[in-house]
Design a protein around this motif. Structure first.
Motif, PDB file in Angstrom:
ATOM      1  N   LEU A 205       4.597   4.085 -20.462  1.00 39.26           N
ATOM      2  CA  LEU A 205       4.141   3.682 -19.131  1.00 39.26           C
ATOM      3  C   LEU A 205       5.031   4.230 -18.019  1.00 39.26           C
ATOM      4  O   LEU A 205       4.532   4.709 -16.998  1.00 39.26           O
ATOM      5  CB  LEU A 205       4.083   2.153 -19.053  1.00 39.26           C
ATOM      6  N   ARG A 206       6.348   4.147 -18.218  1.00 40.31           N
ATOM      7  CA  ARG A 206       7.246   4.624 -17.154  1.00 40.31           C
ATOM      8  C   ARG A 206       7.048   6.114 -16.911  1.00 40.31           C
ATOM      9  O   ARG A 206       7.020   6.567 -15.750  1.00 40.31           O
ATOM     10  CB  ARG A 206       8.697   4.335 -17.537  1.00 40.31           C
ATOM     11  N   ALA A 207       6.890   6.866 -17.982  1.00 39.09           N
ATOM     12  CA  ALA A 207       6.670   8.305 -17.835  1.00 39.09           C
ATOM     13  C   ALA A 207       5.338   8.574 -17.140  1.00 39.09           C
ATOM     14  O   ALA A 207       5.227   9.500 -16.324  1.00 39.09           O
ATOM     15  CB  ALA A 207       6.701   8.977 -19.206  1.00 39.09           C
ATOM     16  N   PHE A 208       4.340   7.754 -17.456  1.00 41.27           N
ATOM     17  CA  PHE A 208       3.027   7.945 -16.845  1.00 41.27           C
ATOM     18  C   PHE A 208       3.092   7.707 -15.336  1.00 41.27           C
ATOM     19  O   PHE A 208       2.554   8.510 -14.550  1.00 41.27           O
ATOM     20  CB  PHE A 208       2.011   7.005 -17.481  1.00 41.27           C
ATOM     21  N   VAL A 209       3.739   6.628 -14.908  1.00 44.40           N
ATOM     22  CA  VAL A 209       3.857   6.351 -13.470  1.00 44.40           C
ATOM     23  C   VAL A 209       4.647   7.465 -12.786  1.00 44.40           C
ATOM     24  O   VAL A 209       4.327   7.877 -11.660  1.00 44.40           O
ATOM     25  CB  VAL A 209       4.522   4.978 -13.241  1.00 44.40           C
ATOM     26  N   GLY A 210       5.658   7.980 -13.471  1.00 45.78           N
ATOM     27  CA  GLY A 210       6.399   9.114 -12.924  1.00 45.78           C
ATOM     28  C   GLY A 210       5.507  10.324 -12.729  1.00 45.78           C
ATOM     29  O   GLY A 210       5.615  11.037 -11.712  1.00 45.78           O
ATOM     30  N   GLN A 211       4.603  10.556 -13.686  1.00 42.07           N
ATOM     31  CA  GLN A 211       3.660  11.664 -13.569  1.00 42.07           C
ATOM     32  C   GLN A 211       2.677  11.447 -12.418  1.00 42.07           C
ATOM     33  O   GLN A 211       2.270  12.400 -11.748  1.00 42.07           O
ATOM     34  CB  GLN A 211       2.899  11.837 -14.877  1.00 42.07           C
ATOM     35  N   MET A 212       2.286  10.193 -12.188  1.00 38.47           N
ATOM     36  CA  MET A 212       1.396   9.895 -11.071  1.00 38.47           C
ATOM     37  C   MET A 212       2.034  10.292  -9.747  1.00 38.47           C
ATOM     38  O   MET A 212       1.389  10.926  -8.888  1.00 38.47           O
ATOM     39  CB  MET A 212       1.054   8.395 -11.051  1.00 38.47           C
ATOM     40  N   ASN A 213       3.282   9.918  -9.563  1.00 41.82           N
ATOM     41  CA  ASN A 213       3.984  10.246  -8.315  1.00 41.82           C
ATOM     42  C   ASN A 213       4.267  11.739  -8.201  1.00 41.82           C
ATOM     43  O   ASN A 213       4.202  12.317  -7.103  1.00 41.82           O
ATOM     44  CB  ASN A 213       5.276   9.443  -8.225  1.00 41.82           C
ATOM     45  N   ALA A 214       4.565  12.386  -9.332  1.00 44.36           N
ATOM     46  CA  ALA A 214       4.799  13.825  -9.315  1.00 44.36           C
ATOM     47  C   ALA A 214       3.524  14.573  -8.927  1.00 44.36           C
ATOM     48  O   ALA A 214       3.565  15.549  -8.155  1.00 44.36           O
ATOM     49  CB  ALA A 214       5.306  14.289 -10.683  1.00 44.36           C
ATOM     50  N   LYS A 215       2.393  14.105  -9.446  1.00 47.22           N
ATOM     51  CA  LYS A 215       1.108  14.732  -9.108  1.00 47.22           C
ATOM     52  C   LYS A 215       0.788  14.555  -7.629  1.00 47.22           C
ATOM     53  O   LYS A 215       0.278  15.486  -6.972  1.00 47.22           O
ATOM     54  CB  LYS A 215      -0.004  14.108  -9.962  1.00 47.22           C
ATOM     55  N   ALA A 216       1.085  13.378  -7.091  1.00 49.78           N
ATOM     56  CA  ALA A 216       0.855  13.132  -5.667  1.00 49.78           C
ATOM     57  C   ALA A 216       1.677  14.093  -4.807  1.00 49.78           C
ATOM     58  O   ALA A 216       1.173  14.669  -3.836  1.00 49.78           O
ATOM     59  CB  ALA A 216       1.186  11.683  -5.331  1.00 49.78           C
ATOM     60  N   ARG A 217       2.936  14.284  -5.177  1.00 49.95           N
ATOM     61  CA  ARG A 217       3.781  15.215  -4.420  1.00 49.95           C
ATOM     62  C   ARG A 217       3.254  16.645  -4.531  1.00 49.95           C
ATOM     63  O   ARG A 217       3.258  17.406  -3.552  1.00 49.95           O
ATOM     64  CB  ARG A 217       5.223  15.140  -4.926  1.00 49.95           C
ATOM     65  N   LEU A 218       2.783  17.001  -5.719  1.00 47.11           N
ATOM     66  CA  LEU A 218       2.259  18.348  -5.932  1.00 47.11           C
ATOM     67  C   LEU A 218       1.038  18.609  -5.061  1.00 47.11           C
ATOM     68  O   LEU A 218       0.839  19.732  -4.568  1.00 47.11           O
ATOM     69  CB  LEU A 218       1.909  18.532  -7.412  1.00 47.11           C
ATOM     70  N   LEU A 219       0.237  17.582  -4.857  1.00 48.56           N
ATOM     71  CA  LEU A 219      -0.978  17.715  -4.045  1.00 48.56           C
ATOM     72  C   LEU A 219      -0.695  17.584  -2.549  1.00 48.56           C
ATOM     73  O   LEU A 219      -1.623  17.712  -1.744  1.00 48.56           O
ATOM     74  CB  LEU A 219      -2.013  16.666  -4.469  1.00 48.56           C
ATOM     75  N   GLY A 220       0.533  17.312  -2.196  1.00 44.73           N
ATOM     76  CA  GLY A 220       0.882  17.156  -0.784  1.00 44.73           C
ATOM     77  C   GLY A 220       0.570  15.779  -0.236  1.00 44.73           C
ATOM     78  O   GLY A 220       0.464  15.594   0.986  1.00 44.73           O
ATOM     79  N   MET A 221       0.447  14.793  -1.120  1.00 44.34           N
ATOM     80  CA  MET A 221       0.156  13.415  -0.697  1.00 44.34           C
ATOM     81  C   MET A 221       1.478  12.717  -0.352  1.00 44.34           C
ATOM     82  O   MET A 221       2.008  11.907  -1.115  1.00 44.34           O
ATOM     83  CB  MET A 221      -0.603  12.680  -1.810  1.00 44.34           C
ATOM     84  N   THR A 222       1.986  13.014   0.823  1.00 47.87           N
ATOM     85  CA  THR A 222       3.322  12.555   1.212  1.00 47.87           C
ATOM     86  C   THR A 222       3.379  11.070   1.568  1.00 47.87           C
ATOM     87  O   THR A 222       4.467  10.496   1.632  1.00 47.87           O
ATOM     88  CB  THR A 222       3.825  13.383   2.403  1.00 47.87           C
ATOM     89  N   ASP A 223       2.244  10.455   1.815  1.00 45.42           N
ATOM     90  CA  ASP A 223       2.213   9.026   2.164  1.00 45.42           C
ATOM     91  C   ASP A 223       2.005   8.132   0.943  1.00 45.42           C
ATOM     92  O   ASP A 223       1.882   6.911   1.099  1.00 45.42           O
ATOM     93  CB  ASP A 223       1.075   8.740   3.157  1.00 45.42           C
ATOM     94  N   THR A 224       1.954   8.723  -0.247  1.00 46.12           N
ATOM     95  CA  THR A 224       1.492   7.995  -1.428  1.00 46.12           C
ATOM     96  C   THR A 224       2.635   7.634  -2.375  1.00 46.12           C
ATOM     97  O   THR A 224       3.549   8.422  -2.600  1.00 46.12           O
ATOM     98  CB  THR A 224       0.457   8.845  -2.191  1.00 46.12           C
ATOM     99  N   ARG A 225       2.526   6.405  -2.931  1.00 51.39           N
ATOM    100  CA  ARG A 225       3.481   5.937  -3.938  1.00 51.39           C
ATOM    101  C   ARG A 225       2.747   5.059  -4.947  1.00 51.39           C
ATOM    102  O   ARG A 225       1.932   4.211  -4.568  1.00 51.39           O
ATOM    103  CB  ARG A 225       4.595   5.121  -3.277  1.00 51.39           C
ATOM    104  N   TYR A 226       3.041   5.278  -6.228  1.00 52.88           N
ATOM    105  CA  TYR A 226       2.448   4.485  -7.304  1.00 52.88           C
ATOM    106  C   TYR A 226       3.537   3.750  -8.075  1.00 52.88           C
ATOM    107  O   TYR A 226       4.633   4.287  -8.292  1.00 52.88           O
ATOM    108  CB  TYR A 226       1.678   5.386  -8.280  1.00 52.88           C
TER     109      TYR A 226
END
Length: 359
Positions: A205-226
């Motif tokens: 789970l921890r790795a998955f949430v980390g991947q969620m935030n990494a994907k958001a940064r990759l897409l330029g979603m600077t306002d997003t946090r999971y």
């Protein structure tokens, strides 16, 4: 002394004795009468006291009703009014911002998917809780990971919601294929299914949430946090601008398009068959051509909705955050659709919500 004188004296003493005896009798009678009256008064007082004690006993509260010096009076229970919890958008006053379409959502954004032109915006940079819109990122990661969709996943106690105490028909021990878990998470916003998808992701789970935030940064979603794959936590936050980016990317995934717009799905669990339906009633309407959608709700986020839809020949990305209720978020989508369809030449004029408050 002569005989007549002695007789007179004797007569005098006789009369005197009689008088003394009479006076004694009178005094004795008076004393006896006084005692009788006193006794009657005493008896009357005792009777009154007994009646008073009896009355007090009758009016007295039952044993245990008195505690120390204070009297506890038992009354019928009264309903206690608990005011509804305010959303983050309401606390910030975002719903008071005027907009030309009179939307009920605190934040909204309408973008032409092909030209990236912003047709309508309202508080689109406001960072707010996004509830189950989170599951769109969960689905995107699971789909792109190339994991076997027929692999069986079991619901465990770890998947039970301790954040909001929400219920689920997927009891602990239920086993479904990963593809079915993904289907229920996107279509019916099934929290335990979404959590199981993150928990069973490679690395946990921890790795998955980390991947969620990494994907958001990759897409330029600077306002997003999971912080979790379900959206139950109010710390899952984003802006309408960021979510429009996510919807655009997710719409490019055929599996997400199919599962999120599915009308319903039956799940076989042992001897039981459970029917799940789409949380977005617009997918059932023939007047709508929806390519991808996701709903969301927790009290901190209000009612949320994101969609990709084709209206009047235009492919649009629609984001509605912190609407008042289930009906109003769908109503906002309908208002936008009617506005687009009413434009001459089917070309909408970009609208920007006014920044003044309604007071």
């Amino acid at each position: 002394m002569p005989h007549r004188s002695r007789a007179a004296v004797n007569r005098f003493f006789q009369l005197l004795g009689l008088a003394i005896v009479s006076m004694a009798l009178i005094a004795s009678a008076a004393h006896a009468g006084g005692r009788t009256a006193a006794k009657k008064k005493q008896l009357s007082s005792a009777s009154h006291a007994k009646r008073t004690v009896a009355a007090r006993k009758q009016a007295a509260p039952p044993p245990g009703a008195l505690r120390g010096r204070a009297r506890t009076v038992k009354t019928a229970p009264r309903a206690v009014y608990v005011p509804p919890k305010l959303s983050f958008g309401q606390i910030a006053g975002l719903h008071r911002v005027d907009d030309p379409l009179d939307l009920k959502s605190s934040a909204a954004l309408i973008v032409d998917q092909d030209t990236h032109e912003v047709l309508f915006s309202k508080n689109d940079h406001a960072v707010l809780p996004i509830a189950s819109l989170t599951k769109l990122m969960t689905g995107l990661l699971v789909s792109q990971a190339g994991l076997p969709m027929d692999e069986l996943l079991a619901i465990t106690q770890d998947d039970v919601d301790t954040e909001k105490g929400s219920r689920s028909r997927l009891t602990v021990g239920s086993t479904l294929a990963r593809g079915e878990m993904l289907h229920l998470a996107l279509m019916s916003s099934e929290n335990r299914a979404a959590h199981a998808l993150g928990r069973t992701f490679p690395g946990g789970l921890r790795a998955f949430v980390g991947q969620m935030n990494a994907k958001a940064r990759l897409l330029g979603m600077t306002d997003t946090r999971y912080v979790d794959p379900t959206g139950l936590s109010s710390q899952n936050q984003s802006s309408a601008r960021d979510l429009a980016v996510l919807v655009n990317v997710a719409h490019g995934d055929p599996l997400l398009r199919m599962l999120s717009t599915s009308l319903g799905h039956e799940v076989a669990l042992g001897e039981k068959t459970l029917q799940y339906n789409n949380t977005n009633d617009l997918v059932k309407k023939l007047s709508w051509d929806i390519g991808l959608q996701k709903t969301g709700y927790i009290s901190e986020a209000g009612r949320c909705l994101v969609m990709q839809a084709q209206i009047a020949g235009r492919k649009l990305i629609m984001v509605f955050l912190d609407s008042a209720d289930k009906i109003s978020r769908l109503g906002d989508a309908e208002r936008v659709r009617h506005w687009i369809e009413s434009m001459p030449g089917l070309t909408a004029v970009p609208l920007q919500a006014a920044r003044n408050s309604r007071g």
